[in-house]
Design an enzyme around this catalytic site. Structure first.
Site, PDB file in Angstrom:
ATOM      1  N   HIS A  87      29.424  74.719  44.771  1.00 47.21           N
ATOM      2  CA  HIS A  87      30.554  75.245  45.545  1.00 47.21           C
ATOM      3  C   HIS A  87      30.138  75.461  47.004  1.00 47.21           C
ATOM      4  O   HIS A  87      30.303  76.554  47.557  1.00 47.21           O
ATOM      5  CB  HIS A  87      31.036  76.556  44.929  1.00 47.21           C
ATOM      6  CG  HIS A  87      32.487  76.856  45.188  1.00 47.21           C
ATOM      7  ND1 HIS A  87      33.027  76.861  46.459  1.00 47.21           N
ATOM      8  CD2 HIS A  87      33.508  77.163  44.348  1.00 47.21           C
ATOM      9  CE1 HIS A  87      34.312  77.169  46.392  1.00 47.21           C
ATOM     10  NE2 HIS A  87      34.630  77.353  45.111  1.00 47.21           N
TER      11      HIS A  87
ATOM     12  N   GLU B  72      34.326  69.745  45.779  1.00 49.40           N
ATOM     13  CA  GLU B  72      33.706  70.080  44.507  1.00 49.40           C
ATOM     14  C   GLU B  72      33.971  68.967  43.491  1.00 49.40           C
ATOM     15  O   GLU B  72      35.030  68.904  42.878  1.00 49.40           O
ATOM     16  CB  GLU B  72      34.261  71.406  43.989  1.00 49.40           C
ATOM     17  CG  GLU B  72      34.167  72.551  44.997  1.00 49.40           C
ATOM     18  CD  GLU B  72      35.138  73.668  44.667  1.00 49.40           C
ATOM     19  OE1 GLU B  72      35.059  74.228  43.555  1.00 49.40           O
ATOM     20  OE2 GLU B  72      35.992  73.964  45.522  1.00 49.40           O
TER      21      GLU B  72
ATOM     22  N   HIS C 164      36.141  79.324  37.267  1.00 51.47           N
ATOM     23  CA  HIS C 164      34.688  79.146  37.404  1.00 51.47           C
ATOM     24  C   HIS C 164      33.883  79.880  36.328  1.00 51.47           C
ATOM     25  O   HIS C 164      32.800  80.409  36.587  1.00 51.47           O
ATOM     26  CB  HIS C 164      34.228  79.602  38.786  1.00 51.47           C
ATOM     27  CG  HIS C 164      34.806  78.823  39.914  1.00 51.47           C
ATOM     28  ND1 HIS C 164      35.151  77.495  39.816  1.00 51.47           N
ATOM     29  CD2 HIS C 164      35.099  79.189  41.202  1.00 51.47           C
ATOM     30  CE1 HIS C 164      35.628  77.062  40.981  1.00 51.47           C
ATOM     31  NE2 HIS C 164      35.612  78.074  41.826  1.00 51.47           N
TER      32      HIS C 164
END
Length: 354
Positions: free
Chosen positions: A179, A320, A105
């Site tokens: 998220h 996601e 991420h």
């Protein structure tokens, strides 16, 4: 439809962080400038009660001190990049190793920890907030000055749209997503939720969840959610600690890249529907992205969340939508490289049946 703005928190430098709430007759959602975060999605029930179907925190300090990205935007590159590096145009770029030897991420300082600028949108039939920020050349180790916008819109038909746009002055990987951790009952294990995916393939991954490059047929395996009646918990014990895998959407079958995708509702595909039998709440996910990471909240045990509740593993699920993980290191994957002069146009819609 109107957007309500209120003060939510203060950063250590004294900057005020605002919370924005959008309502229609059946539901509402709230979002804030810190992390471009959706903090709640509240559904109105037939008996007059309300159910918040997102995990998170009751206070701003909860998000400020958290590393779990509840409801936040993650990037520049959502998901993992193997060995925390990639090569582009002959140059090697090194990234943060915040997931063992890999990058997750975006690294230690992700988009979820950054402040975004907000602009309220109010139109006939829909309303929401557009968030923007500049990700400067070299941020997180990635090249290019990238202009980003994320827009959250709610309409009268209970569709919550997430619209992602980006442009750059230098070729760079880009992969952003929200998220959100969903629980359509509002609490408890999500094992009884019924998940129906329009997906026949998933990415094979190593023990560190880095793609091998192969796409596997899910048919007849614990990863198969093509049935209309399969519960999330049915085969979860057969996949280790739980699901954390990228599935292909029908956009992948069309062999479309992750960048330059036309932003038009007719280009969206239906990826999945999730139903919670007790409440009858239902959510359908539409997207124009080639992949979707299905994560069964495998590592949230012991976190104190909203209203003091202590979360346990598998009390939520994430969907996601994104480019494939580790795409910069897999030339055979649909490209995630955004070039100067291009505009990344991605869209995901969470449609609720209440």
């Amino acid at each position: 439809m109107k957007v309500k703005k209120q003060k939510f928190g203060i950063l250590c430098d004294g900057t005020k962080v605002n919370l924005y709430t959008v309502k229609n007759d059946n539901m509402s959602f709230s979002c804030m400038e810190y992390g471009c975060t959706i903090t709640s999605i509240v559904l109105n029930n037939k008996d007059g009660s309300k159910t918040d179907v997102l995990l998170g925190y009751s206070t701003f300090e909860g998000w400020l001190n958290s590393n779990y990205c509840f409801g936040a935007i993650v990037g520049r590159f959502a998901n993992r990049i193997g060995k925390a590096s990639f090569t582009l145009d002959g140059k090697k770029y090194s990234l943060d190793k915040n997931d063992g030897v890999n990058t997750l991420h975006g690294g230690f300082s992700g988009f979820d920890k950054m402040l975004w600028k907000a602009k309220v949108i109010e139109k006939d039939g829909y309303a929401g907030v557009k968030f923007t920020r500049l990700s400067k050349d070299g941020e997180q180790g990635f090249p290019g000055n990238v202009e980003l916008s994320v827009t959250y819109l709610l309409d009268e038909n209970n569709n919550l749209s997430c619209i992602y746009n980006a442009s750059t002055d230098k070729a760079t990987p880009i992969n952003i997503t929200n998220h959100a951790y969903f629980n359509l009952r509002g609490n408890g294990d999500v094992g009884e939720h019924i998940l129906k995916m329009n997906s026949s393939g998933r990415l094979e991954v190593s023990s560190k969840l880095i793609p091998t490059g192969k796409i596997l047929d899910v048919s007849g395996t614990p990863f198969d959610f093509t049935s209309k009646e399969k519960k999330i918990g049915k085969d979860i014990a057969q996949v280790g600690v739980g699901y954390d895998h990228c599935y292909t959407t029908e956009m992948y079958s069309d062999d479309k890249s992750c960048t330059g995708v036309p932003l038009d509702d007719k280009d969206l595909v239906e990826f999945c529907t999730v139903t919670e039998p007790e409440s009858s709440h239902e959510m359908t996910v539409f997207t124009n992205m080639v992949g979707c990471q299905f994560y069964s909240a495998n590592f949230i045990k012991g976190i104190q969340g909203k209203n003091g509740r202590i979360y346990n593993n598998h009390e939520a699920f994430c969907l996601e939508t994104q480019c494939f993980p580790d795409t910069p290191n897999h030339p055979d994957f649909p490209t995630c490289i955004l070039e100067p002069g291009q505009i990344m146009k991605a869209k995901t819609v969470y449609s609720f049946k209440i």
